[in-house]
Design a protein around this motif. Structure first.
Motif, PDB file in Angstrom:
ATOM      1  N   LEU A 559     -79.709  52.097 -33.775  1.00 29.75           N
ATOM      2  CA  LEU A 559     -80.374  51.187 -34.792  1.00 29.75           C
ATOM      3  C   LEU A 559     -81.954  51.259 -34.291  1.00 29.75           C
ATOM      4  N   ALA A 560     -82.867  51.800 -35.418  1.00 29.20           N
ATOM      5  CA  ALA A 560     -84.387  51.697 -34.981  1.00 29.20           C
ATOM      6  C   ALA A 560     -85.006  51.537 -36.055  1.00 29.20           C
ATOM      7  N   PRO A 561     -85.605  50.300 -36.153  1.00 29.37           N
ATOM      8  CA  PRO A 561     -86.650  50.049 -36.992  1.00 29.37           C
ATOM      9  C   PRO A 561     -87.856  50.702 -36.690  1.00 29.37           C
ATOM     10  N   GLU A 562     -88.447  51.432 -37.990  1.00 30.93           N
ATOM     11  CA  GLU A 562     -89.645  52.163 -37.697  1.00 30.93           C
ATOM     12  C   GLU A 562     -90.718  51.735 -38.726  1.00 30.93           C
ATOM     13  N   THR A 563     -92.002  52.259 -38.373  1.00 26.92           N
ATOM     14  CA  THR A 563     -93.115  52.415 -39.502  1.00 26.92           C
ATOM     15  C   THR A 563     -93.570  53.466 -39.186  1.00 26.92           C
ATOM     16  N   SER A 564     -94.247  53.954 -40.405  1.00 21.10           N
ATOM     17  CA  SER A 564     -94.923  55.266 -40.482  1.00 21.10           C
ATOM     18  C   SER A 564     -95.986  55.286 -41.543  1.00 21.10           C
ATOM     19  N   ARG A 565     -97.180  55.655 -41.116  1.00 20.33           N
ATOM     20  CA  ARG A 565     -98.313  55.856 -41.634  1.00 20.33           C
ATOM     21  C   ARG A 565     -98.842  57.210 -42.205  1.00 20.33           C
ATOM     22  N   THR A 566     -98.872  57.640 -43.538  1.00 18.58           N
ATOM     23  CA  THR A 566     -99.103  58.878 -43.866  1.00 18.58           C
ATOM     24  C   THR A 566     -99.968  58.774 -45.079  1.00 18.58           C
ATOM     25  N   GLN A 570     -98.608  52.689 -45.655  1.00 19.17           N
ATOM     26  CA  GLN A 570     -97.717  52.556 -44.615  1.00 19.17           C
ATOM     27  C   GLN A 570     -96.190  52.464 -45.175  1.00 19.17           C
ATOM     28  N   PHE A 571     -95.558  52.676 -44.372  1.00 17.33           N
ATOM     29  CA  PHE A 571     -93.845  52.667 -44.745  1.00 17.33           C
ATOM     30  C   PHE A 571     -93.078  51.970 -43.670  1.00 17.33           C
ATOM     31  N   TYR A 572     -92.403  51.161 -44.116  1.00 15.86           N
ATOM     32  CA  TYR A 572     -91.306  50.493 -43.204  1.00 15.86           C
ATOM     33  C   TYR A 572     -89.784  50.799 -43.511  1.00 15.86           C
ATOM     34  N   TYR A 573     -88.984  51.341 -42.484  1.00 17.87           N
ATOM     35  CA  TYR A 573     -87.699  51.607 -42.926  1.00 17.87           C
ATOM     36  C   TYR A 573     -86.948  51.506 -41.592  1.00 17.87           C
ATOM     37  N   LEU A 574     -85.623  51.625 -41.730  1.00 18.16           N
ATOM     38  CA  LEU A 574     -84.624  51.250 -40.711  1.00 18.16           C
ATOM     39  C   LEU A 574     -83.651  52.554 -40.607  1.00 18.16           C
ATOM     40  N   ARG A 575     -83.753  53.092 -39.426  1.00 21.48           N
ATOM     41  CA  ARG A 575     -82.608  54.229 -39.463  1.00 21.48           C
ATOM     42  C   ARG A 575     -81.618  53.504 -38.186  1.00 21.48           C
ATOM     43  N   SER A 576     -80.230  53.826 -38.780  1.00 22.32           N
ATOM     44  CA  SER A 576     -78.981  53.628 -38.435  1.00 22.32           C
ATOM     45  C   SER A 576     -77.934  54.836 -38.359  1.00 22.32           C
ATOM     46  N   PHE A 598     -71.472  58.639 -39.807  1.00 25.98           N
ATOM     47  CA  PHE A 598     -72.212  58.200 -40.729  1.00 25.98           C
ATOM     48  C   PHE A 598     -73.459  57.769 -40.311  1.00 25.98           C
ATOM     49  N   ALA A 599     -74.439  58.068 -41.365  1.00 25.02           N
ATOM     50  CA  ALA A 599     -76.209  57.737 -40.895  1.00 25.02           C
ATOM     51  C   ALA A 599     -76.867  57.361 -42.462  1.00 25.02           C
ATOM     52  N   SER A 600     -77.659  56.319 -42.114  1.00 26.58           N
ATOM     53  CA  SER A 600     -78.646  55.998 -43.355  1.00 26.58           C
ATOM     54  C   SER A 600     -80.039  55.528 -42.899  1.00 26.58           C
ATOM     55  N   ILE A 601     -80.768  56.184 -43.861  1.00 28.73           N
ATOM     56  CA  ILE A 601     -82.358  55.353 -43.507  1.00 28.73           C
ATOM     57  C   ILE A 601     -82.768  54.417 -44.752  1.00 28.73           C
ATOM     58  N   GLN A 602     -82.940  53.407 -44.471  1.00 29.67           N
ATOM     59  CA  GLN A 602     -83.144  52.276 -45.485  1.00 29.67           C
ATOM     60  C   GLN A 602     -84.231  51.825 -45.441  1.00 29.67           C
ATOM     61  N   MET A 638     -86.372  75.790 -53.108  1.00 30.94           N
ATOM     62  CA  MET A 638     -85.262  75.924 -52.163  1.00 30.94           C
ATOM     63  C   MET A 638     -85.573  75.566 -50.691  1.00 30.94           C
ATOM     64  N   GLU A 639     -86.596  74.592 -50.758  1.00 27.29           N
ATOM     65  CA  GLU A 639     -86.860  74.099 -49.326  1.00 27.29           C
ATOM     66  C   GLU A 639     -85.921  72.977 -49.041  1.00 27.29           C
ATOM     67  N   ALA A 640     -85.573  72.847 -47.675  1.00 32.37           N
ATOM     68  CA  ALA A 640     -84.626  71.906 -47.235  1.00 32.37           C
ATOM     69  C   ALA A 640     -85.617  70.680 -47.041  1.00 32.37           C
ATOM     70  N   THR A 641     -85.225  69.712 -47.835  1.00 30.24           N
ATOM     71  CA  THR A 641     -85.804  68.365 -47.913  1.00 30.24           C
ATOM     72  C   THR A 641     -85.415  67.408 -46.848  1.00 30.24           C
ATOM     73  N   GLY A 642     -84.184  67.626 -46.387  1.00 28.34           N
ATOM     74  CA  GLY A 642     -83.604  66.541 -45.667  1.00 28.34           C
ATOM     75  C   GLY A 642     -83.115  65.288 -46.579  1.00 28.34           C
ATOM     76  N   GLY A 643     -82.319  64.435 -45.954  1.00 34.46           N
ATOM     77  CA  GLY A 643     -81.848  63.311 -46.621  1.00 34.46           C
ATOM     78  C   GLY A 643     -81.876  61.994 -46.124  1.00 34.46           C
ATOM     79  N   ARG A 644     -81.455  60.884 -46.762  1.00 30.91           N
ATOM     80  CA  ARG A 644     -81.415  59.791 -46.127  1.00 30.91           C
ATOM     81  C   ARG A 644     -80.191  59.007 -45.832  1.00 30.91           C
ATOM     82  N   SER A 645     -79.251  59.957 -46.375  1.00 30.79           N
ATOM     83  CA  SER A 645     -77.634  59.485 -45.584  1.00 30.79           C
ATOM     84  C   SER A 645     -76.799  60.660 -45.305  1.00 30.79           C
TER      85      SER A 645
END
Length: 730
Positions: A559-566, A570-576, A598-602, A638-645
């Motif tokens: 479990l990893a709560p993260e914040t990202s600025r780009t 500012q973005f806040y999300y939880l990786r699990s 199983f993995a998810s980014i919320q 056809m670029e691999a963009t990645g996912g959230r689950s």
């Protein structure tokens, strides 16, 4: 002629000397020759006895009478016959021609017919040749049979007896058809001794072994026969335990509890194995209940055949009960006493346990800083009455070489050429403070970093790590240039000390400039992310091995709560993520292994998450048959963009072959995985792969080679994937 006394004659029997006997025999011969005619005449009139022929002087004093004969007072046989005495042997034989018949016909030799029933009864003639008709038979091999004619009392340990004999028999080692009479004879004697020894091991001290030899048919051709050895085992009565003497054990404060650790009592059946095992149990009980200086001598067994019992003596000297005191290091500047006390799993005042002293020795060895280590108990305070004494634990160490330079060169179809090098000082900041410099130069990855690590920080197997690095990574999914600083504090599970619970917590800050992969030569815009994160993970592990588990399960949660600025946002999300695996033995050589993840980014849109921190699948630890990170959503370019689950599952059978003494296993496997852009899986596209692997077991873990084939590939996917690593896939 020389006469020797019989050993079975009465002790009071006396025999004349050799010299007197020689004279006596000589005189008898003279009398026989001189008095031949007279004796013949006497025989017609009245038979003379032997006493009449021997003079009284020869009986009264045989020595003097014999001496008279040598002086020439008695006629020789030649004088009596009136013939001249020959001083020398005949020099020439008289001419005695014998005519040889010219024509002699000898009858031809008749050819002997072979005996149809040849028995090897005289092969082992030094042993009784008796076979019991009414006996239970145990066939060990074509050349070896055991018979058990004794019915009462029953042979209660017969099954285990036969198994042990089969494992140790020298006749059993012969391959069928390879044995010959000489081999069988030699090995039969050894096996007879072995059977007698085994009987005594089980307490049958009056047992008998009857060895016989016979023949067995080799097949339909009864003319060809081979020898077979049969042993009839007659154990006789089984002896029991008489008295049990445990020396000074009663002087120990815990005598009653310690006596229960030695579970042999008068009246029990005697068995050597049991005595050895119970001696070990008593020694372990003494070492685990506070007796560091206890001694136990070898057991002595006095067998009484009249009572059919054996009296057992086991000299035990407890030598006082103690508790732990302080830990004392022989090299304070290198590994301090305080640090060693943190490593130890005991506290001062706790009852001494030998296993904890041994555990401390292993822990010091596991630091990798010493070439030799010893841990000894030293008496500080002797026991006083009911109060136990105190022992200090003296730890002596010899420093090992502390600097290490390592390097590796490799090539992979996915990552290209890769050169890796590192320098490390494992105790630059005592105690156990290591500094490591590392670098990677490769086709798709370049990295430079410095790592500080302190082992056993704040407790046993707790590690503090601070890592700073700069890297450039170009994978199938993204291109990232990153600078990062990470700190972790964790309780690790190691090969020496595998733990049911391992955990780690940490923090991370990084700046990364990234973009999706270039497609068809079109460069995508780069995007910079500043990321801060806290994270924690925990693992429950009931498996029997870290590298090659055969039973049990593992569950790891992250479990990893993260914040990202780009781009000013500012973005806040939880990786699990949750990973689980299960291992089940199937028979003696097969293990069924299953894995799910199983993995998810919320909490944030995909654009707010750096490409390097999104979810992907594919590769040797994911879905085999596909490239690393090649499974996942793609955009219109056809670029691999990645996912959230993400969802993954694997199933494989690890089948032992017995080849190379069981070191080689064959592993068929099936994997599947799905990655979605949503925070929950939609299974819009599920990739599957299957293949076959080979495992080669070594002393430090299996070497893995897997060959996987994608079952539903994309045009850009390779036709096959090959993966090599140390340890199982999961």
């Amino acid at each position: 002629m020389l006469f020797r006394p019989r050993t079975d004659c009465p002790r009071t029997t006396r025999f004349p000397t050799d010299r007197a006997l020689t004279a006596l025999v000589h005189s008898l011969a003279v009398l026989a020759l001189v008095g031949g005619p007279a004796l013949a005449a006497q025989e017609r009139e009245a038979p003379a006895s032997l006493e009449d022929l021997i003079p009284d002087s020869a009986v009264d004093d045989p020595e003097s009478w014999a001496q008279q004969g040598t002086d020439g007072s008695v006629e020789t046989a030649s004088d009596a016959l009136g013939e001249p005495e020959a001083d020398t042997p005949i020099s020439e034989l008289p001419d005695m021609p014998v005519a040889w018949p010219e024509e002699v016909e000898l009858a031809p030799l008749q050819e002997l017919e072979p005996e149809e029933d040849i028995r090897f009864a005289d092969l082992l003639g030094d042993s009784p040749q008796i076979a019991f008709d009414e006996a239970d038979m145990e066939r060990i091999s074509d050349a070896l049979v055991l018979g058990f004619p004794q019915k009462e009392p029953p042979f209660s340990e017969r099954g285990d007896f036969v198994d042990r004999f089969t494992a140790l028999s020298t006749i059993e080692e012969l391959d069928d058809g390879d044995e010959n009479v000489a081999q069988l004879a030699a090995r039969a004697r050894k096996d007879e001794e072995l059977l007698g020894t085994l009987l005594r091991v089980y307490g049958y001290y009056d047992g008998e072994i009857v060895r016989t030899i016979g023949t067995r048919d080799a097949g339909e051709d009864t003319a060809e026969q081979r020898p077979r050895v049969r042993f009839d085992v007659i154990p006789g009565p089984r002896y029991s335990v008489g008295t049990v003497d445990l020396g000074e054990l009663d002087s120990a404060p815990d005598a009653a509890r310690l006596r229960k650790a030695f579970e042999i009592y008068p009246g029990d059946f005697l068995q050597s194995d049991t005595i050895v095992a119970e001696r070990f149990d008593l020694d372990r009980a003494l070492g685990e209940t506070g007796y560091p200086f206890a001694e136990i001598d070898q057991p002595e067994l006095l067998i009484d055949h009249e009572r059919t019992a054996g009296d057992l003596t086991l000299p035990v000297r407890p030598r006082g009960k103690y508790v732990f005191g302080e830990v004392v290091s022989s090299d304070e500047a290198f590994l301090s006493s305080r640090h060693l006390s943190e490593i130890a799993r005991f506290e001062p005042g706790e009852v001494y346990q030998r296993s904890l002293a041994f555990d401390l020795r292993r822990a010091v060895t596991a630091t990798g800083l010493v070439s030799a280590v010893g841990v000894e108990a030293r008496e500080v305070t002797p026991p006083q009455g009911d109060e136990p004494g105190v022992v200090a634990m003296d730890v002596t160490v010899e420093r090992a070489k502390l600097r290490t330079i390592a390097g590796a060169i490799g090539y992979g179809s996915e990552e290209g050429v890769r050169i890796q090098a590192s320098w490390e000082h494992r105790n630059l900041f005592p105690p156990e403070g290591a500094l490591k410099l590392r670098g990677i130069l490769g086709t798709r990855e370049q990295l430079g970093g410095v790592t500080f690590r302190r082992n056993n920080f704040g407790g046993r197997d707790k590690v503090l790590t601070v890592d700073a690095y700069a890297s450039s990574v170009d994978t199938t999914a993204y291109d990232a240039r990153t600078v990062a600083l990470t700190g972790t504090y964790e309780r690790t599970s190691t090969l020496l000390f595998q733990k049911p619970l391992a955990w780690g917590v940490g923090a991370e800050i990084l700046a990364t400039d990234e973009r999706n992969r270039i497609v068809d030569g079109v460069a995508r815009p780069r995007q910079t992310y500043f990321v801060g994160a806290l994270f924690g993970r925990a693992t429950l592990d009931t498996s029997d091995s870290l590298l090659d588990p055969t039973r049990g399960f593992r569950v790891t949660g992250f479990l990893a709560p993260e914040t990202s600025r780009t781009q000013g946002e500012q973005f806040y999300y939880l990786r699990s993520r949750v990973d689980a695996s299960y291992y089940m033995p199937l028979g003696e050589r097969t293990v069924i292994a299953a894995r799910g993840a199983f993995a998810s980014i919320q909490g944030a849109d995909l654009v707010g998450i750096a490409p390097s921190r999104r979810l992907y699948a594919g590769g040797g630890g994911s879905v085999r048959g596909y490239g690393y990170q090649s499974i996942g959503p793609k955009n219109e370019f056809m670029e691999a963009t990645g996912g959230r689950s993400l969802v993954e599952a694997s199933l494989e059978a690890r089948i032992g072959t017995g080849f190379l003494d069981g070191a080689v296993s064959i592993v068929p496997f099936f994997d599947l995985g799905s990655v979605s852009t949503s925070t929950t899986p939609d299974f819009g596209e599920v990739k599957m792969g299957a293949g076959l692997g080979v495992r080669y077991a070594t002393g430090f873990g299996p070497i893995r080679l897997d060959v996987g084939i994608p079952l539903n590939p994309e045009p850009e996917d390779a036709a096959v994937g090959v993966y090599i690593s140390l340890g199982q896939a999961f």
